[in-house]
Design an enzyme around this catalytic site. Sequence first.
Site, PDB file in Angstrom:
ATOM      1  N   GLY A  37       0.976  -1.174  -0.163  1.00 19.33           N
ATOM      2  CA  GLY A  37       0.056   0.035  -0.028  1.00 19.33           C
ATOM      3  C   GLY A  37       0.870   1.091   0.107  1.00 19.33           C
ATOM      4  O   GLY A  37       2.060   1.368   0.801  1.00 19.33           O
ATOM      5  N   ALA A  40       1.272   2.982   3.540  1.00 23.30           N
ATOM      6  CA  ALA A  40       2.106   2.067   4.616  1.00 23.30           C
ATOM      7  C   ALA A  40       3.345   1.901   4.098  1.00 23.30           C
ATOM      8  O   ALA A  40       4.278   2.002   4.810  1.00 23.30           O
ATOM      9  CB  ALA A  40       1.473   0.795   4.459  1.00 23.30           C
ATOM     10  N   SER A 247       8.967  -2.739  -7.810  1.00 23.48           N
ATOM     11  CA  SER A 247       7.830  -2.418  -6.915  1.00 23.48           C
ATOM     12  C   SER A 247       7.909  -1.549  -6.024  1.00 23.48           C
ATOM     13  O   SER A 247       8.913  -1.860  -5.053  1.00 23.48           O
ATOM     14  CB  SER A 247       6.983  -3.694  -6.590  1.00 23.48           C
ATOM     15  N   GLY A 250       9.131   4.082  -5.930  1.00 24.47           N
ATOM     16  CA  GLY A 250       8.455   5.690  -5.640  1.00 24.47           C
ATOM     17  C   GLY A 250       8.200   5.671  -4.348  1.00 24.47           C
ATOM     18  O   GLY A 250       8.327   6.618  -3.682  1.00 24.47           O
ATOM     19  N   ASP A 251       7.642   4.848  -3.498  1.00 22.23           N
ATOM     20  CA  ASP A 251       7.459   4.868  -2.317  1.00 22.23           C
ATOM     21  C   ASP A 251       8.449   5.072  -1.434  1.00 22.23           C
ATOM     22  O   ASP A 251       8.641   5.818  -0.013  1.00 22.23           O
ATOM     23  CB  ASP A 251       6.527   3.958  -1.849  1.00 22.23           C
ATOM     24  N   SER A 281      16.363   0.021  -3.162  1.00 20.37           N
ATOM     25  CA  SER A 281      15.164  -0.585  -2.964  1.00 20.37           C
ATOM     26  C   SER A 281      14.936  -1.498  -4.177  1.00 20.37           C
ATOM     27  O   SER A 281      14.366  -2.624  -4.185  1.00 20.37           O
ATOM     28  CB  SER A 281      14.117   0.317  -2.523  1.00 20.37           C
ATOM     29  N   GLY A 286      10.075  -7.267  -3.671  1.00 19.29           N
ATOM     30  CA  GLY A 286       8.968  -6.799  -2.569  1.00 19.29           C
ATOM     31  C   GLY A 286       8.880  -5.282  -2.679  1.00 19.29           C
ATOM     32  O   GLY A 286       9.629  -4.422  -3.164  1.00 19.29           O
TER      33      GLY A 286
HETATM   34  O1  RIB Z   1       3.447   1.569  -4.711  1.00 19.72           O
HETATM   35  C1  RIB Z   1       3.492   0.233  -4.602  1.00 19.72           C
HETATM   36  C2  RIB Z   1       2.410  -0.135  -3.855  1.00 19.72           C
HETATM   37  O2  RIB Z   1       1.346   0.159  -4.832  1.00 19.72           O
HETATM   38  C3  RIB Z   1       2.295  -1.653  -3.779  1.00 19.72           C
HETATM   39  O3  RIB Z   1       2.703  -1.946  -2.384  1.00 19.72           O
HETATM   40  C4  RIB Z   1       0.532  -1.800  -3.721  1.00 19.72           C
HETATM   41  O4  RIB Z   1       0.233  -2.322  -2.714  1.00 19.72           O
HETATM   42  C5  RIB Z   1       0.090  -0.565  -4.567  1.00 19.72           C
HETATM   43  O5  RIB Z   1      -0.576   0.271  -3.466  1.00 19.72           O
END
Ligand code: RIB
Length: 306
Positions: A37, A40, A247, A250-251, A281, A286
């Site tokens: 998410g 999160a 994946s 960006g977060d 990352s 993951g």
């Molecule tokens: O940015 C990656 C996230 O996008 C993943 O963890 C997924 O849950 C979506 O929200």
Amino acid sequence: MIAVIGSNMVDLITYTDIMPKAGETLEAGRFAMGSGGKGANQAVASAKLGAKVTMVSKVGDDAFADNTIANFQSFGIDTKHVRKEPGYSSGVAPIFVDSNSQNRILIIKGANSRLLSQDIDEAAEDLKQCRLIVLQLEIPLETVYYAINFGNQHNIPVLLNPAPASKELDIDYACRCDFFVPNETELEILTGLPVQTEEEIILAAETLLSKGLKNIIVTMGSRGVLWMDGKNCEMIRSHQVDAIDTSGAGDAFIGCFAARFVESGDIRSALLEANAYAACSVTACGTQSSYPDTARFTEMRKQFEK
Ligand code: RIB
């Protein structure tokens, strides 16, 4: 303290180069489940780097909920404002990662769609203590607007990551944020302008600055990051690494930027750190599981100095 007002999802990650057609069954190579998410992930990245973080989020009333809350707590994130929403599933995200390390993500928002302005009101006293509010678009837009207003009213800087891209986003609200952090695709969707070349990206970013936005930070994957604030226009090149799973990169970038900005107030040095953190990352599988803590990040960064 950083407040992340946003989503949580359970990531269901399949590593595959093939996708079935309608009616077809195919076997894929490998599967992993993890906490994800966008909200999160950003909260966890900040916390792994030592920031104090409070999370305002909704989980469902299913088997995933307690695990999601426990996961936040394992990183020291305050979960006082993470609530269970009766009658809703937790958010889930089937993710497909190919051998070029590219990802395709579906999200089912579940309880995230029930994070409402009253949840911000309930968290208000704690939010007022924060030095940055971090937002994304996996929760209702009305809640995002309410949070931007809240930050503006209480002089708390707001960072908005407009992901996943939504044409519905009212760009006037986005321009009231201190930091607007789209990737180039999101910038294209939101401005309606082409973003094929760096010159085009700069022109598209300028249209938002001309509407009063203070800082725009465009993440461009392996090309790097563009930062413009009306005075500076800087292209920060990404580090060359062997990527295996992009994946959540960006977060990772946003979580690190938030942690370092709150620590030092220095935007440029926070961007340089975040650029390096995102590169680290993508070298592991993951989303949250690929984010190094401070000690590991320090170790990994040494490779960029060679
Ligand atoms: O940015 C990656 C996230 O996008 C993943 O963890 C997924 O849950 C979506 O929200």
